[in-house]
Design a protein around this motif. Sequence first.
Motif, PDB file in Angstrom:
ATOM      1  N   PHE A  22       0.811  -1.207   0.000  1.00  0.00           N
ATOM      2  CA  PHE A  22       0.000   0.000   0.000  1.00  0.00           C
ATOM      3  C   PHE A  22       0.850   1.265   0.000  1.00  0.00           C
ATOM      4  CE2 PHE A  22      -3.124  -3.101   1.373  1.00  0.00           C
ATOM      5  CZ  PHE A  22      -4.257  -2.690   0.691  1.00  0.00           C
ATOM      6  N   ALA A  23       1.951   1.257   0.700  1.00  0.00           N
ATOM      7  CA  ALA A  23       2.779   2.458   0.779  1.00  0.00           C
ATOM      8  C   ALA A  23       3.515   2.759  -0.521  1.00  0.00           C
ATOM      9  CB  ALA A  23       3.792   2.332   1.925  1.00  0.00           C
ATOM     10  N   GLN A  24       3.501   1.823  -1.480  1.00  0.00           N
ATOM     11  CA  GLN A  24       4.228   2.019  -2.740  1.00  0.00           C
ATOM     12  C   GLN A  24       3.303   2.286  -3.923  1.00  0.00           C
ATOM     13  OE1 GLN A  24       7.414   2.214  -2.190  1.00  0.00           O
ATOM     14  NE2 GLN A  24       7.107   1.476  -0.084  1.00  0.00           N
ATOM     15  N   ARG A  43      -9.973  13.384   5.558  1.00  0.00           N
ATOM     16  CA  ARG A  43      -8.975  12.655   6.354  1.00  0.00           C
ATOM     17  C   ARG A  43      -9.184  11.164   6.118  1.00  0.00           C
ATOM     18  NH1 ARG A  43      -9.332  12.112  12.870  1.00  0.00           N
ATOM     19  NH2 ARG A  43      -7.307  11.076  13.271  1.00  0.00           N
ATOM     20  N   VAL A  44      -8.140  10.462   5.685  1.00  0.00           N
ATOM     21  CA  VAL A  44      -8.254   9.046   5.360  1.00  0.00           C
ATOM     22  C   VAL A  44      -7.048   8.288   5.910  1.00  0.00           C
ATOM     23  CG1 VAL A  44      -9.636   9.401   3.288  1.00  0.00           C
ATOM     24  CG2 VAL A  44      -7.153   9.416   3.117  1.00  0.00           C
ATOM     25  N   ASN A  45      -7.244   7.003   6.095  1.00  0.00           N
ATOM     26  CA  ASN A  45      -6.149   6.128   6.493  1.00  0.00           C
ATOM     27  C   ASN A  45      -5.607   5.451   5.240  1.00  0.00           C
ATOM     28  OD1 ASN A  45      -4.927   3.417   7.264  1.00  0.00           O
ATOM     29  ND2 ASN A  45      -5.192   4.324   9.283  1.00  0.00           N
ATOM     30  N   LEU A  46      -4.361   5.721   4.924  1.00  0.00           N
ATOM     31  CA  LEU A  46      -3.720   5.127   3.753  1.00  0.00           C
ATOM     32  C   LEU A  46      -2.435   4.448   4.192  1.00  0.00           C
ATOM     33  CD1 LEU A  46      -4.111   8.066   1.184  1.00  0.00           C
ATOM     34  CD2 LEU A  46      -5.584   6.066   1.446  1.00  0.00           C
ATOM     35  N   ALA A  47      -2.323   3.172   3.883  1.00  0.00           N
ATOM     36  CA  ALA A  47      -1.139   2.386   4.245  1.00  0.00           C
ATOM     37  C   ALA A  47      -0.854   2.484   5.735  1.00  0.00           C
ATOM     38  CB  ALA A  47       0.076   2.843   3.443  1.00  0.00           C
ATOM     39  N   MET A 136       2.150   7.402  -1.097  1.00  0.00           N
ATOM     40  CA  MET A 136       2.871   7.640   0.148  1.00  0.00           C
ATOM     41  C   MET A 136       4.364   7.835  -0.064  1.00  0.00           C
ATOM     42  SD  MET A 136       0.258   7.476   2.115  1.00  0.00           S
ATOM     43  CE  MET A 136       1.000   7.487   3.742  1.00  0.00           C
ATOM     44  N   ASN A 137       4.929   7.136  -1.049  1.00  0.00           N
ATOM     45  CA  ASN A 137       6.354   7.228  -1.349  1.00  0.00           C
ATOM     46  C   ASN A 137       6.549   7.499  -2.835  1.00  0.00           C
ATOM     47  OD1 ASN A 137       7.579   6.553   1.289  1.00  0.00           O
ATOM     48  ND2 ASN A 137       6.552   4.588   0.991  1.00  0.00           N
TER      49      ASN A 137
END
Length: 367
Positions: A22-24, A43-47, A136-137
């Motif tokens: 998820f972070a990639q 506002r959301v939760n991601l990775a 995220m990255n």
Amino acid sequence: MTNAPHIYCDPAIFAREQAELFAQQWLYAGLTHELATHNDFVRVNLAGRDVIIQNLHGDLHAFINVCSHRHSIIHDTPCGNRPLTCPYHGWHYNAEGTPVGIPCKKAFPAVTANPQAFNLQKLEVAKAGDFVFVRMNPGDSDLPTFLGDAYDFLTKVSAGLDQCIDTHESHIQANWKIVIENSLEGYHVPLVHRSSLAKATEIQFSQENEDSLEFMPPTGHSSVNNKANKKWLERWSRYQNDIGQWPFMFEHYVHRLVFPNLTVTSFLGYSFHVQHFRPNGVDSTTVYSKIFSAKFDNQTPRGKIIMQSIMKENIHFTHLIFQEDKLACERTQQGSAQATRPSIPGEIIEQRVSDFRKTYARLQPLE
């Protein structure tokens, strides 16, 4: 092995997915109608990270939701409209995440001397039509490259979206992969949805239908189109003059996955279901669903009444399907915790499940 039951139950694998999968990836984060004016935010939760996306003077910006000062969260509601200002001590940030308003700033000489060194952690944000994505990255591909022809699809959907007629959350005690795999196949419909979707399918879809199935490497997006029954379309056409026209019209049901956790579905294009599958834990997933009506031209008063009735039934029907799928997914999670042998996806009838697992294995190799 992606068929192995422990991949749905192992907390260590879930943690790796958050960090390495998820972070990639570009991740769906919301729709532009939620961010229409200056200082609107979601506002959301991601990775596994708390992320805010905010409209700042007409442009969208994404940040980790943590103040640089004493690490308070900045926004504590799912959405709203307020400045990018920490509620704890009043540090205010600009569109780059730089602290530009600091009460008693003489007490922070290092920040005053080099405020950019204390920026919020900023993330990449991009749009496909009205669909907002965050990464995220940093990565090699931009959003259009990542989406492939899904980019064009989301752009066409966006052109047709009008009012959001329903927002629904379904909390499921099952791994996110189980929930998504359930959405990718119709093999379960005759039993799980025997009195709901199965009956509608018999009426609306061709019995000689050859599904148009598509798998799009390297990111794993997939779609399936089920052709509408010609006789049903003929009956539907009787109302066409009253109902009017809408921007994205087609004669099939479409279910499209944007890997890893967004689906968009529609029948004929007169409404769209946008579903976001958010992993909360190894055995917990929340499905966030929005139903949108399309924009209609040349609709008569009678056509408006007809569509209001259809949309009302659409909402009720969708909630029923969610509840039936929720029970099926939770039973599968319980069984996976007990199983010792790999599961067995069927050929063709569960091809999208197999494709999803292949993509998962390619992007999240198991040790």
